[in-house]
Design a protein around this motif. Structure first.
Motif, PDB file in Angstrom:
ATOM      1  N   HIS A   4       0.798  -1.224   0.000  1.00 11.81           N
ATOM      2  CA  HIS A   4       0.000   0.000   0.000  1.00 11.81           C
ATOM      3  C   HIS A   4       0.829   1.270   0.000  1.00 11.81           C
ATOM      4  O   HIS A   4       0.276   2.351  -0.119  1.00 11.81           O
ATOM      5  N   LYS A   5       2.135   1.154   0.139  1.00 12.48           N
ATOM      6  CA  LYS A   5       2.972   2.340   0.152  1.00 12.48           C
ATOM      7  C   LYS A   5       4.192   2.132  -0.734  1.00 12.48           C
ATOM      8  O   LYS A   5       4.681   1.029  -0.878  1.00 12.48           O
ATOM      9  N   ILE A   6       4.627   3.231  -1.320  1.00  9.97           N
ATOM     10  CA  ILE A   6       5.880   3.215  -2.058  1.00  9.97           C
ATOM     11  C   ILE A   6       6.977   3.605  -1.088  1.00  9.97           C
ATOM     12  O   ILE A   6       6.923   4.660  -0.463  1.00  9.97           O
ATOM     13  N   ASP A  29       9.756   0.465  -9.516  1.00 17.92           N
ATOM     14  CA  ASP A  29       9.391   1.212  -8.315  1.00 17.92           C
ATOM     15  C   ASP A  29       9.971   2.622  -8.336  1.00 17.92           C
ATOM     16  O   ASP A  29       9.304   3.593  -7.949  1.00 17.92           O
ATOM     17  N   LEU A  30      11.219   2.746  -8.773  1.00 17.26           N
ATOM     18  CA  LEU A  30      11.877   4.050  -8.853  1.00 17.26           C
ATOM     19  C   LEU A  30      11.060   5.020  -9.700  1.00 17.26           C
ATOM     20  O   LEU A  30      10.894   6.196  -9.351  1.00 17.26           O
ATOM     21  N   LEU A  31      10.526   4.518 -10.802  1.00 16.13           N
ATOM     22  CA  LEU A  31       9.781   5.376 -11.725  1.00 16.13           C
ATOM     23  C   LEU A  31       8.358   5.669 -11.270  1.00 16.13           C
ATOM     24  O   LEU A  31       7.600   6.314 -11.982  1.00 16.13           O
ATOM     25  N   LYS A  32       8.021   5.205 -10.069  1.00 18.90           N
ATOM     26  CA  LYS A  32       6.731   5.571  -9.490  1.00 18.90           C
ATOM     27  C   LYS A  32       6.831   6.849  -8.665  1.00 18.90           C
ATOM     28  O   LYS A  32       5.812   7.485  -8.376  1.00 18.90           O
ATOM     29  N   THR A 104      13.636   3.333   6.650  1.00 21.63           N
ATOM     30  CA  THR A 104      12.590   3.108   5.659  1.00 21.63           C
ATOM     31  C   THR A 104      11.792   4.389   5.475  1.00 21.63           C
ATOM     32  O   THR A 104      11.316   4.984   6.447  1.00 21.63           O
ATOM     33  N   ILE A 105      11.673   4.812   4.235  1.00 25.04           N
ATOM     34  CA  ILE A 105      10.962   6.048   3.898  1.00 25.04           C
ATOM     35  C   ILE A 105       9.742   5.693   3.066  1.00 25.04           C
ATOM     36  O   ILE A 105       9.856   4.956   2.074  1.00 25.04           O
ATOM     37  N   SER A 106       8.600   6.205   3.448  1.00 24.80           N
ATOM     38  CA  SER A 106       7.370   6.030   2.667  1.00 24.80           C
ATOM     39  C   SER A 106       6.955   7.376   2.085  1.00 24.80           C
ATOM     40  O   SER A 106       7.027   8.397   2.771  1.00 24.80           O
ATOM     41  N   PHE A 107       6.506   7.368   0.840  1.00 23.35           N
ATOM     42  CA  PHE A 107       6.124   8.599   0.161  1.00 23.35           C
ATOM     43  C   PHE A 107       4.639   8.898   0.324  1.00 23.35           C
ATOM     44  O   PHE A 107       3.811   7.989   0.424  1.00 23.35           O
ATOM     45  N   LYS A 108       4.315  10.175   0.306  1.00 25.83           N
ATOM     46  CA  LYS A 108       2.925  10.600   0.318  1.00 25.83           C
ATOM     47  C   LYS A 108       2.276  10.273  -1.020  1.00 25.83           C
ATOM     48  O   LYS A 108       2.946  10.209  -2.053  1.00 25.83           O
ATOM     49  N   LYS A 109       0.964  10.143  -1.020  1.00 24.62           N
ATOM     50  CA  LYS A 109       0.257   9.736  -2.226  1.00 24.62           C
ATOM     51  C   LYS A 109       0.386  10.767  -3.341  1.00 24.62           C
ATOM     52  O   LYS A 109       0.394  10.412  -4.520  1.00 24.62           O
ATOM     53  N   GLU A 110       0.530  12.075  -2.980  1.00 22.61           N
ATOM     54  CA  GLU A 110       0.623  13.090  -4.024  1.00 22.61           C
ATOM     55  C   GLU A 110       1.919  12.973  -4.834  1.00 22.61           C
ATOM     56  O   GLU A 110       1.984  13.418  -5.972  1.00 22.61           O
ATOM     57  N   VAL A 111       2.945  12.382  -4.231  1.00 19.25           N
ATOM     58  CA  VAL A 111       4.198  12.156  -4.958  1.00 19.25           C
ATOM     59  C   VAL A 111       3.964  11.152  -6.076  1.00 19.25           C
ATOM     60  O   VAL A 111       4.393  11.351  -7.220  1.00 19.25           O
ATOM     61  N   ILE A 112       3.278  10.090  -5.744  1.00 16.17           N
ATOM     62  CA  ILE A 112       2.985   9.040  -6.721  1.00 16.17           C
ATOM     63  C   ILE A 112       1.979   9.547  -7.762  1.00 16.17           C
ATOM     64  O   ILE A 112       2.108   9.274  -8.958  1.00 16.17           O
ATOM     65  N   LEU A 169      14.054  -5.469 -17.423  1.00 14.75           N
ATOM     66  CA  LEU A 169      14.422  -4.085 -17.157  1.00 14.75           C
ATOM     67  C   LEU A 169      13.606  -3.514 -16.004  1.00 14.75           C
ATOM     68  O   LEU A 169      14.145  -2.817 -15.133  1.00 14.75           O
ATOM     69  N   LEU A 170      12.325  -3.791 -15.987  1.00 13.02           N
ATOM     70  CA  LEU A 170      11.472  -3.288 -14.911  1.00 13.02           C
ATOM     71  C   LEU A 170      11.919  -3.798 -13.542  1.00 13.02           C
ATOM     72  O   LEU A 170      11.762  -3.110 -12.529  1.00 13.02           O
ATOM     73  N   ASN A 171      12.475  -5.004 -13.521  1.00 22.12           N
ATOM     74  CA  ASN A 171      12.884  -5.612 -12.257  1.00 22.12           C
ATOM     75  C   ASN A 171      14.372  -5.447 -11.958  1.00 22.12           C
ATOM     76  O   ASN A 171      14.868  -6.003 -10.976  1.00 22.12           O
ATOM     77  N   MET A 172      15.071  -4.673 -12.800  1.00 22.33           N
ATOM     78  CA  MET A 172      16.492  -4.421 -12.545  1.00 22.33           C
ATOM     79  C   MET A 172      16.650  -3.542 -11.310  1.00 22.33           C
ATOM     80  O   MET A 172      15.928  -2.574 -11.131  1.00 22.33           O
ATOM     81  N   ASP A 173      17.605  -3.889 -10.452  1.00 22.14           N
ATOM     82  CA  ASP A 173      17.903  -3.073  -9.280  1.00 22.14           C
ATOM     83  C   ASP A 173      18.825  -1.922  -9.662  1.00 22.14           C
ATOM     84  O   ASP A 173      19.807  -2.106 -10.379  1.00 22.14           O
ATOM     85  N   ILE A 174      18.506  -0.755  -9.160  1.00 19.56           N
ATOM     86  CA  ILE A 174      19.326   0.439  -9.362  1.00 19.56           C
ATOM     87  C   ILE A 174      19.841   0.904  -7.997  1.00 19.56           C
ATOM     88  O   ILE A 174      19.084   0.961  -7.023  1.00 19.56           O
ATOM     89  N   VAL A 175      21.115   1.238  -7.936  1.00 21.42           N
ATOM     90  CA  VAL A 175      21.673   1.779  -6.701  1.00 21.42           C
ATOM     91  C   VAL A 175      21.307   3.256  -6.612  1.00 21.42           C
ATOM     92  O   VAL A 175      21.480   4.008  -7.578  1.00 21.42           O
TER      93      VAL A 175
END
Length: 428
Positions: A4-6, A29-32, A104-112, A169-175
């Motif tokens: 439920h959270k990014i 996830d990054l691109l969300k 752990t950081i969770s983003f507000k819905k307006e960011v997404i 590509l979608l599942n590639m991990d990015i540092v």
């Protein structure tokens, strides 16, 4: 990632008195919560929404971004070992929790929602999380995903279908490296340092790109004052300003944002937000001798290297507020302010009154009880009543006019202000 959270989960890193977070994120996830954009965020408004530069844009080389896209599509061993560097404002964060050696950081819905609107092609959207370094890689990733999505049935020269490449590509991990609520000057320094080690980057380009200067500026002074007031145990703002470094998960959130305080302090130094940007490039002494009509009570302090007077003024003024409204000023760890004094609009109105006081009383000394003679005049206002003093833009005007009428009853504009206050009450 939770359902439920990014979130971003990583490790705090401390270097030379600075801190940031190192973690990884899957591309999908990054691109969300971020994306490439040419718009440059230069500030955040009172509601925590991004303010963009009207003149400066961050461009990428299309050819370079397409080369990265080709690399990702055609090379099955394609990797990105270097970090994407992100700037994350506190206004974008729903919660941040430290647990042992992780955060752990969770983003507000307006960011997404902002990213979703941009991808849908809507005209109005906001992007909160800034790509400090790595915009070419992000744009290359976006182009690769677009090309793969349009032709999922294609098969590459390596025999792998575009659909499978897309999923990989979608599942590639990015540092990723995340810098929390850092000033624009600091972000420019990060960009400059990173790119200087890879290839020579003109300092003119760095500062044109960010609209910044490495020299002294009103923003740096405002930030230092803000940090000092938040960190002093006897300060009325002690642990009251939302800064990076503490846990907050919805049960306790400091009521005042760093950006709000910085913006107000700068407005006491510079004529406008536009001029504040220009003042970044000026030496302090060049701000001396202001002859305009706008009230700028901190300008001379800044111009004469007297920053301590700025912090002393705010310390003693708000100490008087705290003294006369002690029960209302105290913040009881709830996630939302319970009265106008705890809110951003209350701070804004009180700062406006302070500007009036300093403009009228040129001889006031910033010491204990110095502002009591003014605050005492409006100490009978029922500021606990949120119906009378709502925590809204209208409420800010009501509070300001109510205080002004009490403090300056003989002012030439008093009748006009009384009519405006009555109009605001009638609008309820």
């Amino acid at each position: 990632m939770s359902n439920h959270k990014i979130e971003i989960k990583g490790f705090p890193v401390y270097q030379n008195g600075q801190d940031f977070i190192i973690g990884t994120a899957k591309i999908q996830d990054l691109l969300k919560y971020t994306m490439f954009t040419e718009r440059l965020v230069v500030d955040f408004d009172d509601n925590g929404k991004p303010v963009y530069s009207e003149t400066i844009q961050r461009h990428v080389e299309t050819s370079r971004a397409n080369q990265i896209a080709d690399f990702l599509i055609n090379d099955e061993t394609a990797t990105f070992p270097t970090n994407i560097v992100l700037g994350i404002p506190l206004s974008a964060i729903d919660s941040q929790v430290f647990d042992n050696n992780t955060v752990t950081i969770s983003f507000k819905k307006e960011v997404i929602e902002g990213i979703s609107k941009a991808k849908r092609g809507e005209d109005s959207y906001d992007i909160y999380v800034t790509i400090i370094d790595g915009q070419h890689r992000i744009r290359g990733i976006e182009l690769a995903l677009e090309r793969l999505s349009k032709n999922p049935d294609n098969v590459g020269t390596d025999g792998i279908s575009y659909n499978e490449k897309l999923n990989r590509l979608l599942n590639m991990d990015i540092v990723i490296s995340c810098f929390m609520d850092k000033s624009l000057e600091y972000q420019a320094m990060i960009f400059s340092t990173i790119n200087r080690t890879q290839k020579r980057v003109s300092q003119d380009l760095v500062y044109s790109l960010f609209g910044l200067t490495e020299n002294d500026s009103p923003y740096k002074t405002a930030l230092e004052v803000c940090l000092a007031l938040n960190g002093h145990p006897k300060s009325p703002f002690y642990n009251r300003i939302k800064l990076y470094g503490n846990d907050y998960d919805g049960t306790f959130i400091p009521p005042l944002s760093q950006s709000t305080m910085i913006k107000r302090i700068v407005s006491f130094i510079s004529v406008s937000s536009k001029e504040a940007e220009n003042d970044r490039f000026r030496k302090r002494k060049e701000l001396k001798g202001y002859s305009g009509t706008k009230k700028l009570p901190f300008r001379e302090f800044y111009a004469t290297d007297d920053d301590s007077s700025i912090s002393d003024c705010l310390f003693y003024y708000f100490s008087s507020i705290q003294h006369y409204f002690s029960s209302l000023w105290k913040y009881d760890t709830k996630s939302k302010p319970t009265n106008v004094l705890q809110s951003t609009v209350g701070f804004e109105a009180l700062m406006k009154i302070l500007k009036d006081i300093l403009s009228i009383d040129n001889n006031i000394k910033f010491e204990k009880n110095a502002f009591d003679k003014y605050v005492n005049k409006f100490a009978d206002l029922q500021l606990h009543d949120t119906n009378q003093f709502p925590m809204t833009t209208r409420g800010k005007k009501i509070l300001y006019y109510s205080i002004f009428i009490k403090v300056f009853p003989d002012d030439a504009s008093i009748e006009k202000k009384k009519r405006e206050l009555e109009s605001l009450h009638n609008a309820d």
